[in-house]
Design a protein around this motif. Structure first.
Motif, PDB file in Angstrom:
ATOM      1  N   ASN A 149       0.847  -1.185   0.000  1.00  0.00           N
ATOM      2  CA  ASN A 149       0.000   0.000   0.000  1.00  0.00           C
ATOM      3  C   ASN A 149       0.886   1.240   0.000  1.00  0.00           C
ATOM      4  O   ASN A 149       1.594   1.506   0.967  1.00  0.00           O
ATOM      5  CB  ASN A 149      -0.912   0.012   1.235  1.00  0.00           C
ATOM      6  CG  ASN A 149      -2.007  -1.038   1.125  1.00  0.00           C
ATOM      7  OD1 ASN A 149      -2.198  -1.635   0.077  1.00  0.00           O
ATOM      8  ND2 ASN A 149      -2.716  -1.258   2.214  1.00  0.00           N
ATOM      9  N   THR A 171      -2.973   6.465   0.579  1.00  0.00           N
ATOM     10  CA  THR A 171      -4.215   6.301   1.312  1.00  0.00           C
ATOM     11  C   THR A 171      -5.351   6.819   0.455  1.00  0.00           C
ATOM     12  O   THR A 171      -5.139   7.621  -0.468  1.00  0.00           O
ATOM     13  CB  THR A 171      -4.187   7.070   2.646  1.00  0.00           C
ATOM     14  OG1 THR A 171      -4.126   8.485   2.371  1.00  0.00           O
ATOM     15  CG2 THR A 171      -2.995   6.658   3.493  1.00  0.00           C
ATOM     16  N   GLU A 228     -12.238   6.429   5.942  1.00  0.00           N
ATOM     17  CA  GLU A 228     -11.185   5.799   6.732  1.00  0.00           C
ATOM     18  C   GLU A 228     -11.430   4.296   6.851  1.00  0.00           C
ATOM     19  O   GLU A 228     -10.488   3.488   6.778  1.00  0.00           O
ATOM     20  CB  GLU A 228     -11.120   6.434   8.122  1.00  0.00           C
ATOM     21  CG  GLU A 228     -10.054   5.830   9.029  1.00  0.00           C
ATOM     22  CD  GLU A 228      -8.642   5.965   8.472  1.00  0.00           C
ATOM     23  OE1 GLU A 228      -7.828   5.035   8.694  1.00  0.00           O
ATOM     24  OE2 GLU A 228      -8.365   6.979   7.788  1.00  0.00           O
ATOM     25  N   ILE A 229     -12.688   3.917   7.004  1.00  0.00           N
ATOM     26  CA  ILE A 229     -13.029   2.492   7.067  1.00  0.00           C
ATOM     27  C   ILE A 229     -12.678   1.806   5.748  1.00  0.00           C
ATOM     28  O   ILE A 229     -12.120   0.705   5.723  1.00  0.00           O
ATOM     29  CB  ILE A 229     -14.525   2.306   7.384  1.00  0.00           C
ATOM     30  CG1 ILE A 229     -14.829   2.784   8.812  1.00  0.00           C
ATOM     31  CG2 ILE A 229     -14.934   0.842   7.227  1.00  0.00           C
ATOM     32  CD1 ILE A 229     -16.306   2.782   9.152  1.00  0.00           C
ATOM     33  N   ASN A 287     -10.419   2.752   3.646  1.00  0.00           N
ATOM     34  CA  ASN A 287      -8.963   2.702   3.536  1.00  0.00           C
ATOM     35  C   ASN A 287      -8.379   1.563   4.366  1.00  0.00           C
ATOM     36  O   ASN A 287      -7.397   0.920   3.967  1.00  0.00           O
ATOM     37  CB  ASN A 287      -8.358   4.036   3.985  1.00  0.00           C
ATOM     38  CG  ASN A 287      -6.866   4.114   3.731  1.00  0.00           C
ATOM     39  OD1 ASN A 287      -6.407   4.075   2.598  1.00  0.00           O
ATOM     40  ND2 ASN A 287      -6.086   4.208   4.803  1.00  0.00           N
ATOM     41  N   GLU A 288      -8.983   1.281   5.516  1.00  0.00           N
ATOM     42  CA  GLU A 288      -8.496   0.205   6.377  1.00  0.00           C
ATOM     43  C   GLU A 288      -8.722  -1.177   5.772  1.00  0.00           C
ATOM     44  O   GLU A 288      -8.057  -2.144   6.170  1.00  0.00           O
ATOM     45  CB  GLU A 288      -9.191   0.291   7.743  1.00  0.00           C
ATOM     46  CG  GLU A 288      -8.765   1.496   8.572  1.00  0.00           C
ATOM     47  CD  GLU A 288      -9.588   1.636   9.840  1.00  0.00           C
ATOM     48  OE1 GLU A 288     -10.550   0.840  10.012  1.00  0.00           O
ATOM     49  OE2 GLU A 288      -9.288   2.528  10.648  1.00  0.00           O
ATOM     50  N   HIS A 289      -9.649  -1.275   4.837  1.00  0.00           N
ATOM     51  CA  HIS A 289      -9.951  -2.561   4.195  1.00  0.00           C
ATOM     52  C   HIS A 289      -9.495  -2.577   2.726  1.00  0.00           C
ATOM     53  O   HIS A 289     -10.070  -3.252   1.891  1.00  0.00           O
ATOM     54  CB  HIS A 289     -11.451  -2.856   4.276  1.00  0.00           C
ATOM     55  CG  HIS A 289     -11.930  -3.089   5.676  1.00  0.00           C
ATOM     56  ND1 HIS A 289     -12.215  -2.077   6.543  1.00  0.00           N
ATOM     57  CD2 HIS A 289     -12.142  -4.251   6.359  1.00  0.00           C
ATOM     58  CE1 HIS A 289     -12.610  -2.579   7.699  1.00  0.00           C
ATOM     59  NE2 HIS A 289     -12.569  -3.895   7.616  1.00  0.00           N
TER      60      HIS A 289
END
Length: 230
Positions: free
Chosen positions: A5, A8, A28-29, A31-33
């Motif tokens: 990665n 972002t 943000e959620i 991006n976390e997945h």
């Protein structure tokens, strides 16, 4: 394929437009997945019939989406550029990708868990509407392409393909065609030999200039007329 990665979703300059409808927390959620991978030209990114476990977004480069039919015959149904999303009816249908995706140039793609996207659809009405608009736009283009491929003669089909490459993909009337003659045939529903023959005809008639991979459209008006007349 190269993993990792490198950015972002918040800072990506080629993000899907519909992500703008997400709140900061929702983005943000997402991006976390997210998982990012790099591919070399010619590599397969997604195979027709594979599970729709992830949504695919292009971060850089150019990809081609195609249907694999009888005896391995392919029909290219579209091209992806940075910021485009790959999704089909399988997301809410049979949970399978209905076509394959491969890299035309070196590219980077982001994979986001489909379950997260579906969660955002439930929570965020504007995001859901954006997804529907994206799918609908692609469906309309596919219907028009189907009409052109089945009702136009070869000269009209190749004209359509060249106009798309000029106006939409490369945005220039003088471009290096990254597609092989075989791929041009798969995009216009004709054989490689027919593509070569008609390109030579267009060249001799002064409609365009072909020099290897370089194609320069000299008479846009005439090419558009051939496209319309079919």
């Amino acid at each position: 394929m190269r993993e990792g990665n490198n950015r972002t979703c918040q800072l990506c300059t080629h993000g899907w437009d519909n992500f703008k409808n997400l709140t900061t927390e929702e983005l943000e959620i997402v991006n976390e997945h997210r998982f990012e991978a790099g591919y070399l030209a010619g590599e397969i990114i997604m195979k027709q019939g594979s599970p729709c476990s992830n949504m695919i977004f292009l971060a850089s480069g150019i990809g081609k989406a195609y249907i694999e039919g009888i005896d391995g015959k392919r029909i290219i149904i579209g091209f992806l550029r940075p910021g485009d999303m790959l999704v089909g009816p399988g997301l809410y249908g049979n949970n399978r990708h209905n076509y394959s995706l491969s890299a035309i140039t070196n590219l980077r793609a982001c994979f986001i868990d489909s379950a997260i996207i579906k969660e955002m659809v439930i929570k965020n009405g504007k995001f859901a509407e954006g997804l529907i608009k994206d799918i609908s736009f692609k469906a309309e283009n596919t219907f028009q392409q189907l009409l052109n491929l089945t009702q136009k003669k070869m000269h009209g089909r190749l004209s359509d393909g060249l106009l798309y490459l000029s106006n939409e993909l490369f945005k220039s009337d003088n471009f290096k065609c990254m597609l092989t003659r075989q791929e041009l045939g798969e995009f216009t529903n004709m054989t490689k030999e027919s593509v070569v023959r008609i390109l030579n005809e267009f060249d001799k008639e002064g409609i365009l200039k072909v020099n290897g991979d370089q194609i320069q459209i000299l008479d846009m008006e005439k090419l558009e007329h051939i496209s319309i007349s079919g």
